[in-house]
Design an enzyme around this catalytic site. Structure first.
Site, PDB file in Angstrom:
ATOM      1  N   MET A  30      27.160   2.948  47.905  1.00  0.00           N
ATOM      2  CA  MET A  30      26.132   2.128  47.251  1.00  0.00           C
ATOM      3  C   MET A  30      26.556   0.662  47.263  1.00  0.00           C
ATOM      4  O   MET A  30      26.009  -0.157  46.508  1.00  0.00           O
ATOM      5  CB  MET A  30      25.893   2.603  45.822  1.00  0.00           C
ATOM      6  CG  MET A  30      25.371   4.038  45.782  1.00  0.00           C
ATOM      7  SD  MET A  30      24.394   4.403  44.327  1.00  0.00           S
ATOM      8  CE  MET A  30      25.604   4.172  43.046  1.00  0.00           C
ATOM      9  N   HIS A  34      35.040  -1.730  47.548  1.00  0.00           N
ATOM     10  CA  HIS A  34      36.405  -1.979  47.067  1.00  0.00           C
ATOM     11  C   HIS A  34      37.366  -1.178  47.937  1.00  0.00           C
ATOM     12  O   HIS A  34      36.936  -0.487  48.889  1.00  0.00           O
ATOM     13  CB  HIS A  34      36.525  -1.625  45.583  1.00  0.00           C
ATOM     14  CG  HIS A  34      36.025  -0.251  45.236  1.00  0.00           C
ATOM     15  ND1 HIS A  34      36.620   0.898  45.701  1.00  0.00           N
ATOM     16  CD2 HIS A  34      34.971   0.160  44.478  1.00  0.00           C
ATOM     17  CE1 HIS A  34      35.978   1.953  45.236  1.00  0.00           C
ATOM     18  NE2 HIS A  34      34.960   1.528  44.503  1.00  0.00           N
ATOM     19  N   HIS A  37      36.456   2.468  48.930  1.00  0.00           N
ATOM     20  CA  HIS A  37      35.523   2.598  50.055  1.00  0.00           C
ATOM     21  C   HIS A  37      36.249   2.313  51.372  1.00  0.00           C
ATOM     22  O   HIS A  37      36.039   2.995  52.382  1.00  0.00           O
ATOM     23  CB  HIS A  37      34.357   1.612  49.918  1.00  0.00           C
ATOM     24  CG  HIS A  37      33.517   1.797  48.694  1.00  0.00           C
ATOM     25  ND1 HIS A  37      33.428   0.850  47.706  1.00  0.00           N
ATOM     26  CD2 HIS A  37      32.713   2.825  48.306  1.00  0.00           C
ATOM     27  CE1 HIS A  37      32.589   1.268  46.754  1.00  0.00           C
ATOM     28  NE2 HIS A  37      32.151   2.462  47.089  1.00  0.00           N
ATOM     29  N   GLY A 147      34.762  10.632  48.675  1.00  0.00           N
ATOM     30  CA  GLY A 147      35.928  10.474  47.809  1.00  0.00           C
ATOM     31  C   GLY A 147      35.976  11.556  46.744  1.00  0.00           C
ATOM     32  O   GLY A 147      34.942  11.911  46.175  1.00  0.00           O
ATOM     33  N   VAL A 176      41.682   6.050  45.353  1.00  0.00           N
ATOM     34  CA  VAL A 176      42.497   4.828  45.365  1.00  0.00           C
ATOM     35  C   VAL A 176      42.448   4.235  43.958  1.00  0.00           C
ATOM     36  O   VAL A 176      41.383   4.162  43.344  1.00  0.00           O
ATOM     37  CB  VAL A 176      41.961   3.823  46.407  1.00  0.00           C
ATOM     38  CG1 VAL A 176      42.761   2.528  46.373  1.00  0.00           C
ATOM     39  CG2 VAL A 176      42.000   4.444  47.801  1.00  0.00           C
ATOM     40  N   ARG A 187      31.819  -0.058  39.320  1.00  0.00           N
ATOM     41  CA  ARG A 187      31.468  -0.411  37.928  1.00  0.00           C
ATOM     42  C   ARG A 187      32.616  -1.099  37.191  1.00  0.00           C
ATOM     43  O   ARG A 187      32.411  -1.625  36.103  1.00  0.00           O
ATOM     44  CB  ARG A 187      31.002   0.824  37.169  1.00  0.00           C
ATOM     45  CG  ARG A 187      29.637   1.321  37.660  1.00  0.00           C
ATOM     46  CD  ARG A 187      29.070   2.413  36.762  1.00  0.00           C
ATOM     47  NE  ARG A 187      27.675   2.693  37.080  1.00  0.00           N
ATOM     48  CZ  ARG A 187      27.270   3.713  37.844  1.00  0.00           C
ATOM     49  NH1 ARG A 187      28.153   4.534  38.374  1.00  0.00           N
ATOM     50  NH2 ARG A 187      25.992   3.895  38.088  1.00  0.00           N
TER      51      ARG A 187
END
Ligand code: AMP
Length: 282
Positions: A30, A34, A37, A147, A176, A187
């Site tokens: 989405m 970071h 991802h 993930g 991570v 978030r």
């Protein structure tokens, strides 16, 4: 790196790439990218010729009072990170093209979406499975990278892929974390440094609970109560749930054994964070 917004264009490009014998690794996100991802992109790149990353804030997975309109949208920065991280194509469709006005079809994965986060976010997983089914149909990747940070999502999507015979390998990748243990999440942007440090209590508590289980605690209620006390005493976070479930069926465990998943959701102010830990007890 290409940026594609049209469903028809990505569909024909992916087809062309496959015809030229390229394998495709697909990473759905989405956005607000970071290092979590980026770890998925890196793994996909290591295992495939081409990496397609989707960036789509999926309205179907947000509840009425959730943060859809406020969800961080940082496309320019994302594109730069994705390029540096090794993605070949970003697919970023509009909500209107994914869900046109006459949209009717949804995918549900039985009861897997009902417990854990599903109890508090009705229809969330229906939205997740529907959009991922659509993206898999559009892109037809060889491998899908997810993930374990979103453990319920990963288990549910793996089951959807198996049940609906999507010809794709599902790769589930480790979480991570920041140095203090806090799981990276888009978030986390909502939290200042002090709150992020406070929120690291979630993973510390899960880890200590895992150690208790490894040392011989077999009572899920005691494990759950340990985590809940630890989060309460170590922070101002408000627990939404802590559960101890079977890692495959997501059913609550009566005794701690087999493949165990400890999962929690905690509010820090208005920010809802989730985390989990999994382990095997013989
Ligand atoms: P999202 O953008 O939050 O929908 O996440 C996209 C994908 O990245 C999902 O498969 C997530 O499970 C995964 N992901 C999110 N946070 C992390 C993390 N901290 N480490 C590894 N993967 C993650």
């Amino acid at each position: 790196m290409k940026i594609i917004r049209s469903i028809n264009k990505i569909q024909s490009l992916a087809r062309e790439l496959r015809q030229k014998n390229n394998s495709i690794g697909f990473v759905p996100t989405m956005g607000a990218l970071h290092a979590g991802h980026l770890s998925l992109i890196k793994r996909a790149k290591a295992e495939n010729d081409i990496v397609i990353l989707s960036i789509f804030v999926n309205p179907a997975q947000f509840g009425k009072n959730e943060d859809l309109s406020k969800y961080p949208r940082t496309f320019k920065k994302d594109a730069q990170l994705a390029r540096e991280g090794g993605a070949d194509i970003i697919f970023a469709p509009s909500a209107k093209s994914v869900y046109p006005g006459n949209y009717l079809t949804f995918v549900e994965v039985g009861s897997l979406g009902d417990g854990l986060c599903g109890k508090f976010r009705p229809n969330h997983f229906k939205g997740v499975s529907t959009v991922v089914a659509k993206l898999l149909n559009i892109i037809s990747p060889d491998a899908l990278y997810l993930g374990i940070k979103d453990a319920q999502q990963a288990v549910l999507l793996k089951k959807m892929v198996a049940d609906l015979n999507f010809p794709v390998i599902v790769r589930i990748c480790p979480t991570v974390r920041e140095k203090n243990g806090l799981a990276l999440s888009s978030r986390n942007i909502y939290l200042n440094a002090k709150k992020r440090n406070e929120a690291s209590v979630i993973y510390r508590s899960l880890k200590s609970a895992k150690n208790l289980a490894i040392k011989g605690e077999r009572n899920p209620r005691r494990i759950i109560s340990f985590i809940s006390k630890s989060v309460k005493s170590g922070s101002k976070g408000k627990l939404q749930y802590v559960e101890c479930v079977d890692f495959k069926t997501l059913e609550p465990l009566k005794r701690i054994e087999g493949n165990v998943l400890l999962a929690a959701a905690v509010f820090f102010g208005k920010t809802r964070l989730i985390d989990n830990i999994h382990f095997k007890i013989k």
